[in-house]
Enzyme design. Structure first.
Site, mmCIF file in Angstrom:
data_model
loop_
_atom_site.group_PDB
_atom_site.id
_atom_site.type_symbol
_atom_site.label_atom_id
_atom_site.label_comp_id
_atom_site.label_asym_id
_atom_site.label_seq_id
_atom_site.Cartn_x
_atom_site.Cartn_y
_atom_site.Cartn_z
ATOM 1 N N ARG A 63 0.860 -1.223 -0.139
ATOM 2 C CA ARG A 63 0.227 0.041 0.005
ATOM 3 C C ARG A 63 0.755 1.231 -0.211
ATOM 4 O O ARG A 63 0.013 2.548 0.199
ATOM 5 C CB ARG A 63 -1.007 0.008 1.267
ATOM 6 N N HIS A 231 -4.112 -16.277 -7.534
ATOM 7 C CA HIS A 231 -4.984 -16.567 -6.779
ATOM 8 C C HIS A 231 -6.356 -17.424 -7.534
ATOM 9 O O HIS A 231 -7.568 -16.773 -7.638
ATOM 10 C CB HIS A 231 -5.651 -15.453 -5.911
ATOM 11 N N ASP A 302 -1.747 -13.123 -1.005
ATOM 12 C CA ASP A 302 -2.563 -11.867 -1.517
ATOM 13 C C ASP A 302 -2.911 -11.108 -0.335
ATOM 14 O O ASP A 302 -4.009 -10.639 -0.090
ATOM 15 C CB ASP A 302 -3.710 -12.596 -2.420
HETATM 16 N N1 LIG Z 1 -7.337 -9.380 -3.577
HETATM 17 C C1 LIG Z 1 -8.206 -8.370 -3.314
HETATM 18 O O1 LIG Z 1 -9.500 -8.547 -2.832
HETATM 19 N N2 LIG Z 1 -8.028 -7.242 -3.295
HETATM 20 C C2 LIG Z 1 -6.480 -6.622 -3.658
HETATM 21 C C3 LIG Z 1 -6.541 -6.525 -5.189
HETATM 22 C C4 LIG Z 1 -6.374 -7.634 -6.014
HETATM 23 O O2 LIG Z 1 -5.295 -8.527 -5.785
HETATM 24 O O3 LIG Z 1 -7.563 -8.078 -6.378
HETATM 25 C C5 LIG Z 1 -6.350 -5.396 -3.046
HETATM 26 O O4 LIG Z 1 -5.109 -4.540 -3.459
HETATM 27 O O5 LIG Z 1 -7.043 -4.854 -1.982
#
Ligand SMILES: NC(=O)N[C@@H](CC(=O)O)C(=O)O
Length: 441
Positions: A63, A231, A302
């Protein structure tokens, strides 16, 4: 002068040939000897513990810049090493997006002396930067290109076949793909029910994922480009990918292997919302079936932190994603304890697999000459995931209060003890990960 800087004694060492009760000698950050005698500046007694190659998590969102209220490179990487992770690949949906040489250089500068683990940064593909990707993917510290085929957190999106073809034609490294079909999801947007996150997998359904995976496989073959599909959530995609191993590798996540829609949405609601969605228990069983067939190449977390306040918004205003870098290994060790996979297979998915798929230099195996990256675990320890243990700025986990068997006890990166029994070293000294020349051809 001592023979070694560091010696690990008494542990069960997971070598490429299998487990062995032996000592490891480390010099200048590298594995100098396996099983050889010699004195050392520092000795760590690993009796009763298992020494795994350092865990590499090839999908995290930390982030920074722009969304530091959710996480930053320091807090995210602290969370990583507490969970036994020695290296991460970090995602480009920051603010601004990581889609240029300046943005990659900025992240590398921010990482210096602030990241606890080794790292590489993905560059985000856009229609505009497609021509530049062939140069961007070669920048030191870059993990390669990431394509979002379906909209998720942020605004990175490459959805049209023509644009996807241009991205795939620009460069030669393996490209990481978020495979959900944007056009199909737009058509189905009416299926989202206000206040009901259990409609998330009905909207972003199996076919949305399968269609995107099928499209990108075709385009990748036409472009003669290797891809890595992130994923995966449907058994149908894993069956399809099992027929395309020559150009495609893929990832599964601990949360899709652990959670199921039937329990997750009623109990934690929007906190279980992610893209692609948590699906049914039957899907989860299907993922485990294909795990048993050896189809997934890596496990990535993820790690996608959002604050509690953001996640508590009513669906669909709630953002998708959940933190996970710190619980990746603990959850998977618990699955090993439950007999769902072997420790050897887990090591392949978290160390040797990432090395093979992305061509990391000197990481992913316990071999003389490689970086002295070790994840040291107590396979028998029974413990409960406490919120006070979690270091992510998100401050929550869908797995809080879960009782698990198997815990990361130590994280050693290039011969430095970065974490031991939950205590961190004095300084953060993560470095950029390097890639083999073969990763670029
Ligand atoms: N996996 C998610 O649901 N969110 C991810 C973005 C992504 O990888 O789709 C994110 O950056 O919040």
């Amino acid at each position: 002068m001592k023979t070694f800087d560091l010696k690990l004694t008494g542990g069960t060492v997971h070598l490429p040939s299998g487990p062995a009760r032996t000592d490891i000698g480390v010099r200048d950050g590298r594995i100098a000897a396996i099983g050889a005698a010699g004195d050392a500046g520092q000795t760590i007694d690993c009796t009763g513990l298992d020494i795994l190659p350092g865990v590499i998590d090839t999908q995290v969102h930390f982030r920074e810049p722009g969304l530091e209220h959710k996480e930053d490179l320091e807090s995210g990487s602290r969370s990583a090493v507490l969970g036994g992770v020695t290296g991460v690949f970090e995602m480009p949906n920051t603010k601004p997006n990581t889609d240029s040489a300046e943005a990659i250089e900025d992240k590398l500068a921010r990482a210096k002396n602030r990241m606890w683990c080794d790292h590489a940064f993905y560059v985000g593909a856009t229609a505009a930067n497609a021509p530049a990707l062939k140069d961007l993917e070669r920048l030191p510290g870059t993990a390669g290109v990431k394509i979002f085929m379906g909209a998720s957190t942020g605004d990175l999106l490459v959805a049209e076949d023509g644009e996807l073809a241009r991205v795939l034609a620009s460069g030669s490294r393996r490209v990481a793909i978020h495979a959900e079909d944007e056009a199909r999801m737009n058509e189905r947007a009416g299926l989202r029910r206000d206040g009901d996150p259990s409609s998330h997998p009905e909207w972003r359904d199996d076919e949305s994922a399968l269609l995107a995976t099928r499209r990108i496989l075709k385009l990748a073959r036409e472009a003669r480009r290797r891809i890595h599909v992130l994923h995966i959530t449907t058994p149908a995609e894993l069956e399809l990918l099992s027929q395309h191993k020559d150009i495609a590798t893929c990832e599964v996540t601990p949360q899709h292997l652990t959670l199921a829609a039937e329990e997750a949405y009623p109990s934690i609601g929007t906190f279980a919302q992610m893209n692609p969605p948590i699906r049914s228990a039957d899907h989860r069983a299907g993922l485990w079936h294909w795990m048993g067939q050896g189809v997934p190449d890596v496990i990535g977390s993820d790690h996608a932190p959002h604050t509690r306040e953001e996640k508590a918004k009513p669906y669909p205003a709630s953002p998708s994603g959940m933190p996970g870098v710190q619980t990746l290994l603990p959850l998977m060790l618990d699955h090993v304890h439950a007999g769902r996979l072997t420790l050897q297979r887990l090591i392949d998915l978290t160390s040797a697999g990432p090395q093979r798929v992305f061509g990391l230099v000197g990481k992913g195996r316990i071999v003389a000459g490689y970086d002295a990256d070790f994840t040291i675990v107590d396979l028998k320890r029974r413990w409960t995931v406490g919120e006070d243990w979690l270091a992510s700025r998100a401050g929550w986990s869908p797995f809080a209060d879960r009782e698990l068997t198997g815990m990361p006890v130590g994280t050693i990166i290039r011969g430095e003890r970065v974490m031991w029994e939950g205590e961190l070293a004095d300084v953060a000294a993560g470095r950029p990960i390097r890639f083999e020349a073969s990763a670029f051809v």
